[in-house]
Design a protein around this motif. Sequence first.
Motif, PDB file in Angstrom:
ATOM      1  N   LEU A  17      21.136  -1.886  25.363  1.00 22.95           N
ATOM      2  CA  LEU A  17      19.680  -1.932  25.207  1.00 22.95           C
ATOM      3  C   LEU A  17      19.190  -1.265  23.914  1.00 22.95           C
ATOM      4  O   LEU A  17      18.319  -1.824  23.236  1.00 22.95           O
ATOM      5  N   PRO A  18      19.698  -0.091  23.536  1.00 25.67           N
ATOM      6  CA  PRO A  18      19.251   0.491  22.265  1.00 25.67           C
ATOM      7  C   PRO A  18      19.560  -0.400  21.054  1.00 25.67           C
ATOM      8  O   PRO A  18      18.752  -0.506  20.131  1.00 25.67           O
ATOM      9  N   THR A  19      20.713  -1.051  21.073  1.00 20.29           N
ATOM     10  CA  THR A  19      21.053  -1.968  19.980  1.00 20.29           C
ATOM     11  C   THR A  19      20.075  -3.130  19.940  1.00 20.29           C
ATOM     12  O   THR A  19      19.595  -3.515  18.866  1.00 20.29           O
ATOM     13  N   ASN A  20      19.758  -3.701  21.093  1.00 14.78           N
ATOM     14  CA  ASN A  20      18.778  -4.791  21.142  1.00 14.78           C
ATOM     15  C   ASN A  20      17.429  -4.325  20.612  1.00 14.78           C
ATOM     16  O   ASN A  20      16.758  -5.063  19.885  1.00 14.78           O
ATOM     17  N   PHE A  21      17.023  -3.109  20.972  1.00 10.78           N
ATOM     18  CA  PHE A  21      15.743  -2.577  20.507  1.00 10.78           C
ATOM     19  C   PHE A  21      15.732  -2.473  18.982  1.00 10.78           C
ATOM     20  O   PHE A  21      14.791  -2.920  18.315  1.00 10.78           O
ATOM     21  N   ILE A  22      16.793  -1.897  18.416  1.00  8.85           N
ATOM     22  CA  ILE A  22      16.885  -1.730  16.964  1.00  8.85           C
ATOM     23  C   ILE A  22      16.929  -3.093  16.269  1.00  8.85           C
ATOM     24  O   ILE A  22      16.211  -3.329  15.293  1.00  8.85           O
ATOM     25  N   HIS A  23      17.748  -4.002  16.771  1.00  7.65           N
ATOM     26  CA  HIS A  23      17.861  -5.322  16.149  1.00  7.65           C
ATOM     27  C   HIS A  23      16.540  -6.083  16.233  1.00  7.65           C
ATOM     28  O   HIS A  23      16.162  -6.791  15.292  1.00  7.65           O
ATOM     29  N   ASN A  24      15.834  -5.933  17.341  1.00  8.10           N
ATOM     30  CA  ASN A  24      14.524  -6.562  17.493  1.00  8.10           C
ATOM     31  C   ASN A  24      13.577  -6.056  16.395  1.00  8.10           C
ATOM     32  O   ASN A  24      12.889  -6.852  15.748  1.00  8.10           O
ATOM     33  N   LYS A  25      13.556  -4.761  16.179  1.00  2.00           N
ATOM     34  CA  LYS A  25      12.680  -4.173  15.143  1.00  2.00           C
ATOM     35  C   LYS A  25      13.076  -4.661  13.749  1.00  2.00           C
ATOM     36  O   LYS A  25      12.210  -4.953  12.918  1.00  2.00           O
ATOM     37  N   VAL A  26      14.372  -4.744  13.473  1.00  2.00           N
ATOM     38  CA  VAL A  26      14.842  -5.223  12.170  1.00  2.00           C
ATOM     39  C   VAL A  26      14.382  -6.660  11.946  1.00  2.00           C
ATOM     40  O   VAL A  26      13.866  -6.992  10.873  1.00  2.00           O
ATOM     41  N   ILE A  27      14.563  -7.505  12.949  1.00  2.00           N
ATOM     42  CA  ILE A  27      14.161  -8.913  12.830  1.00  2.00           C
ATOM     43  C   ILE A  27      12.656  -9.028  12.625  1.00  2.00           C
ATOM     44  O   ILE A  27      12.194  -9.811  11.789  1.00  2.00           O
ATOM     45  N   LYS A  37      13.877 -12.646  21.674  1.00  2.00           N
ATOM     46  CA  LYS A  37      14.210 -12.407  23.082  1.00  2.00           C
ATOM     47  C   LYS A  37      15.544 -11.703  23.142  1.00  2.00           C
ATOM     48  O   LYS A  37      16.497 -12.098  22.476  1.00  2.00           O
ATOM     49  N   SER A  38      15.613 -10.657  23.944  1.00  2.00           N
ATOM     50  CA  SER A  38      16.860  -9.923  24.162  1.00  2.00           C
ATOM     51  C   SER A  38      17.363 -10.190  25.566  1.00  2.00           C
ATOM     52  O   SER A  38      16.606 -10.081  26.530  1.00  2.00           O
ATOM     53  N   ILE A  39      18.639 -10.525  25.660  1.00  2.00           N
ATOM     54  CA  ILE A  39      19.283 -10.765  26.947  1.00  2.00           C
ATOM     55  C   ILE A  39      20.568  -9.941  26.956  1.00  2.00           C
ATOM     56  O   ILE A  39      21.278  -9.886  25.946  1.00  2.00           O
ATOM     57  N   THR A  40      20.873  -9.325  28.087  1.00  2.00           N
ATOM     58  CA  THR A  40      21.988  -8.378  28.135  1.00  2.00           C
ATOM     59  C   THR A  40      23.268  -8.929  28.747  1.00  2.00           C
ATOM     60  O   THR A  40      24.235  -8.181  28.893  1.00  2.00           O
ATOM     61  N   ASN A  41      23.286 -10.211  29.113  1.00  2.00           N
ATOM     62  CA  ASN A  41      24.543 -10.752  29.648  1.00  2.00           C
ATOM     63  C   ASN A  41      24.680 -12.230  29.310  1.00  2.00           C
ATOM     64  O   ASN A  41      23.704 -12.941  29.085  1.00  2.00           O
ATOM     65  N   VAL A  42      25.920 -12.667  29.283  1.00  2.00           N
ATOM     66  CA  VAL A  42      26.270 -14.017  28.845  1.00  2.00           C
ATOM     67  C   VAL A  42      25.691 -15.087  29.762  1.00  2.00           C
ATOM     68  O   VAL A  42      25.136 -16.084  29.285  1.00  2.00           O
ATOM     69  N   GLN A  43      25.809 -14.923  31.068  1.00  2.00           N
ATOM     70  CA  GLN A  43      25.328 -15.969  31.978  1.00  2.00           C
ATOM     71  C   GLN A  43      23.831 -16.190  31.822  1.00  2.00           C
ATOM     72  O   GLN A  43      23.373 -17.328  31.782  1.00  2.00           O
ATOM     73  N   LEU A 127      22.582  -4.654  12.598  1.00  2.00           N
ATOM     74  CA  LEU A 127      21.905  -5.565  11.677  1.00  2.00           C
ATOM     75  C   LEU A 127      20.988  -4.768  10.755  1.00  2.00           C
ATOM     76  O   LEU A 127      20.377  -3.788  11.173  1.00  2.00           O
ATOM     77  N   ARG A 128      20.914  -5.229   9.522  1.00  2.00           N
ATOM     78  CA  ARG A 128      19.989  -4.662   8.558  1.00  2.00           C
ATOM     79  C   ARG A 128      19.097  -5.800   8.052  1.00  2.00           C
ATOM     80  O   ARG A 128      19.495  -6.969   8.096  1.00  2.00           O
ATOM     81  N   PRO A 129      17.912  -5.491   7.565  1.00  2.00           N
ATOM     82  CA  PRO A 129      16.996  -6.552   7.130  1.00  2.00           C
ATOM     83  C   PRO A 129      17.618  -7.540   6.153  1.00  2.00           C
ATOM     84  O   PRO A 129      17.426  -8.748   6.277  1.00  2.00           O
ATOM     85  N   GLU A 130      18.383  -7.047   5.180  1.00  2.00           N
ATOM     86  CA  GLU A 130      18.971  -7.953   4.189  1.00  2.00           C
ATOM     87  C   GLU A 130      19.995  -8.895   4.815  1.00  2.00           C
ATOM     88  O   GLU A 130      20.189 -10.016   4.345  1.00  2.00           O
ATOM     89  N   MET A 131      20.650  -8.467   5.889  1.00  2.00           N
ATOM     90  CA  MET A 131      21.608  -9.333   6.589  1.00  2.00           C
ATOM     91  C   MET A 131      20.875 -10.493   7.274  1.00  2.00           C
ATOM     92  O   MET A 131      21.291 -11.643   7.185  1.00  2.00           O
ATOM     93  N   VAL A 132      19.780 -10.147   7.944  1.00  2.00           N
ATOM     94  CA  VAL A 132      18.990 -11.169   8.646  1.00  2.00           C
ATOM     95  C   VAL A 132      18.405 -12.142   7.636  1.00  2.00           C
ATOM     96  O   VAL A 132      18.482 -13.364   7.815  1.00  2.00           O
ATOM     97  N   THR A 133      17.851 -11.635   6.549  1.00  2.00           N
ATOM     98  CA  THR A 133      17.272 -12.487   5.514  1.00  2.00           C
ATOM     99  C   THR A 133      18.319 -13.431   4.933  1.00  2.00           C
ATOM    100  O   THR A 133      18.057 -14.623   4.756  1.00  2.00           O
ATOM    101  N   ALA A 134      19.503 -12.923   4.642  1.00  2.00           N
ATOM    102  CA  ALA A 134      20.564 -13.761   4.056  1.00  2.00           C
ATOM    103  C   ALA A 134      20.940 -14.908   4.987  1.00  2.00           C
ATOM    104  O   ALA A 134      21.075 -16.058   4.551  1.00  2.00           O
ATOM    105  N   VAL A 135      21.085 -14.622   6.276  1.00  2.00           N
ATOM    106  CA  VAL A 135      21.443 -15.671   7.238  1.00  2.00           C
ATOM    107  C   VAL A 135      20.327 -16.707   7.336  1.00  2.00           C
ATOM    108  O   VAL A 135      20.573 -17.912   7.246  1.00  2.00           O
ATOM    109  N   LEU A 136      19.103 -16.243   7.499  1.00  2.00           N
ATOM    110  CA  LEU A 136      17.989 -17.181   7.676  1.00  2.00           C
ATOM    111  C   LEU A 136      17.732 -17.998   6.417  1.00  2.00           C
ATOM    112  O   LEU A 136      17.462 -19.198   6.502  1.00  2.00           O
TER     113      LEU A 136
END
Length: 144
Positions: A17-27, A37-43, A127-136
């Motif tokens: 959950l903390p990773t999802n929170f941080i990644h959400n803020k970066v995005i 949207k953050s989901i915590t399991n594969v199914q 994830l860092r902002p520049e990583m997300v920007t590069a992918v998108l």
Amino acid sequence: MKRYEGLEAILLVDDDLPTNFIHNKVIQKVVADAAVKSITNVQEALDFITYSGIYENTSEIPRPGVIFLDINMPGLNGWDFMNAYDQLDKRFKARLIIIMLSTSPDPEDKKQALMDKGVVTFLNKPLRPEMVTAVLDNYFKEIL
């Protein structure tokens, strides 16, 4: 912040959950007008992209153009997701970009991820902002 054509949502699949929170803020620092949207399991992630399970009759919720998928999760992991994803009908996979994420220093994880035809790249967390920007920028056209 940037806007991208055809990118309505981004899905984070990570049991931490903390990773999802941080990644959400970066995005959110990088992308305007895309739901995260953050989901915590594969199914549940598979159910979300296929409109099944608890996501049946939820076509009004934007579905992702990008999935940031953690490899190591309890129960079903990122590899299990990719195995199930490969079996999905093409309509659920149209214009869907999958990025594998890991904190693992094991080079075999990266090698295996990049051998999967459904994975476009492998990134080390966090994830860092520049990583997300590069992918998108690589997979979506920016709306100016």
